[in-house]
Design an enzyme around this catalytic site. Structure first.
Site, mmCIF file in Angstrom:
data_model
loop_
_atom_site.group_PDB
_atom_site.id
_atom_site.type_symbol
_atom_site.label_atom_id
_atom_site.label_comp_id
_atom_site.label_asym_id
_atom_site.label_seq_id
_atom_site.Cartn_x
_atom_site.Cartn_y
_atom_site.Cartn_z
ATOM 1 N N ASP A 163 10.429 -1.776 0.047
ATOM 2 C CA ASP A 163 10.663 -0.370 -0.264
ATOM 3 C C ASP A 163 11.232 0.375 0.936
ATOM 4 O O ASP A 163 12.162 1.183 0.813
ATOM 5 C CB ASP A 163 9.349 0.292 -0.695
ATOM 6 C CG ASP A 163 8.872 -0.196 -2.041
ATOM 7 O OD1 ASP A 163 9.522 0.105 -3.054
ATOM 8 O OD2 ASP A 163 7.836 -0.879 -2.090
ATOM 9 N N THR A 164 10.652 0.119 2.099
ATOM 10 C CA THR A 164 11.085 0.846 3.296
ATOM 11 C C THR A 164 12.502 0.469 3.697
ATOM 12 O O THR A 164 13.302 1.333 4.075
ATOM 13 C CB THR A 164 10.110 0.575 4.453
ATOM 14 O OG1 THR A 164 8.783 0.895 4.028
ATOM 15 C CG2 THR A 164 10.464 1.416 5.657
#
Length: 406
Positions: A175-176
């Site tokens: 996600d990051t």
């Protein structure tokens, strides 16, 4: 040092952002923009709001993670299934520079908020769309969380000890990475907009963001048919780099893979015989005998504590370090000196330590000017900015279109 509430500043001051995401990927991208001065209006569903508000450890009913992920943002609670709420989003998008979303492809279209139509309405609008598999392709409609993107992107296969089950990195790295790729895309699109005056839509897939960081994985397979496998704590094909056990039960990470560094490392551990061996003068030779080299380093570290190992290697200018826990991070003077341990004051008067701002700009640094908002804290203020009257706002609230603070 306590963070004060000050007006938004930074290199992105004046940039208007609408955040329609939830949990990690979209909100992390918006947080990064907000840290550097962008005015981020976060749209949340009435009721519980963004699920991240209740993830992991809670303080006074709210996740402390929320205090990081949503700092510097404003919260508007909207029921996006309602046509009036959809019209409010269109009004916000008409005045915005950036819109960020991380729903499954088709969700915005299902709310009558097709990004292409939003860009046609506001030609300068930049839209970031983050999803598991992207907006096109045969997998586009599959649900895709970060862990799935990490696996498909090639990372999960590598995160294991040889012969053991692949493990999660430990944080939502997929996600990051997608968020950061999204921020890069936004900044590039805004830069291009200065020339063309036109916005555009940015399509970021979680698995592609991970895959983009997989170094030589694909060309090695293409050229040699090599399938890189898990290597545990070692750095495959580069030697010596590994985690070595110490007498106190800890591990020292030692990266002695440069030719001159390797010679200094061998001198420091009393193995000049290996340091002066012509077969080990370069990386190719060391890789062939990596087991022998690792055994020599491990034998030396096992008789010393982590602190003792690092003291010797620091003196020899050999890159080395300990494996930090969060307790180590919170007590580390370098973290503190670099402003990475910031103190904020919560509504109950307690202080909370949160990560500082990254990256560090010399002239226009980012900062925290506002704590994470309560659900719907800014609904009425944002509606007034759109030109709605008090009577209209009251009507929207009574019909459940928006929610203000209770």
């Amino acid at each position: 040092m306590e963070t004060k509430t000050t007006p938004a500043a930074g290199p992105l001051a004046g940039l208007k952002v609408v955040e329609m995401g939830q949990l990690i990927a979209g909100p992390f991208a918006a947080k990064t923009l907000a840290d550097f001065g962008a005015d981020v209006v976060k749209i949340e569903p009435p009721g519980a709001g963004d699920p991240l508000r209740s993830w992991r450890l809670l303080k006074n009913g709210t996740s402390v993670w929320w205090q990081v992920q949503s700092r510097n943002k404003r919260s508007v609670a909207l029921d996006l299934k309602n046509a009036e709420a959809q019209e409010i989003v269109r009004k916000l998008a008409a005045e915005a520079d950036v819109l960020i979303e991380n729903f499954r492809p088709g969700a915005l279209e299902g709310w009558n908020l097709d990004p292409q139509q939003l860009v046609e309405m506001n030609p300068r609008l930049v839209v970031l769309r983050i999803s598991g598999y992207g907006q096109t392709g045969p997998y586009r409609d599959r649900p895709g969380f970060g862990v799935v993107g990490e696996a498909m992107g090639g990372l999960r296969h590598l995160t294991a000890e040889p012969g053991r089950v692949p493990v999660r990195v430990g944080v939502s790295i997929g996600d990051t990475l997608a968020s950061l790729h999204g921020v890069i895309g936004i900044l590039m699109a805004l830069h291009e907009r200065q020339r063309s005056g036109q916005g555009q839509i940015i399509d970021v897939a979680l698995y592609e963001a991970v895959f983009n960081c997989m170094e030589s994985l694909l060309p090695e397979y293409s050229a040699f048919g090599a399938v890189r496998g898990p290597a545990g704590s070692a750095l495959p094909g580069i030697a010596p780099t590994n985690a070595y056990p110490c007498s106190d039960g800890g591990y020292a990470l030692v990266a002695g893979n440069g030719d001159s560094i390797y010679k200094r490392l061998m001198a420091a551990i009393g193995r000049e015989d290996l340091g002066n061996d012509p077969e080990l003068a370069n990386n190719a030779g060391r890789v062939k005998r990596v087991a022998e080299i690792d055994a020599a380093i491990g034998a030396w570290t096992k008789s010393r504590t982590v602190d003792e190992v690092l003291e010797v290697l620091d003196a020899a200018s050999v890159p080395a370090g300990r494996i930090y826990t969060v307790a180590d991070i919170a007590a580390d003077p370098h973290y503190a000196a670099r402003g990475m341990l910031q103190q904020i004051r919560l509504e109950d008067g307690d202080t909370l330590t949160v990560p500082g701002i990254v990256p560090k700009l010399s002239r226009t640094p980012g900062g925290q000017h506002r704590n994470a908002p309560r659900l719907g804290q800014d609904s009425e203020a944002v509606m007034r900015e759109l030109g709605l009257t008090g009577e209209q706002i009251a009507g929207l609230k009574s019909r459940g279109v928006i929610k203000g603070e209770q």
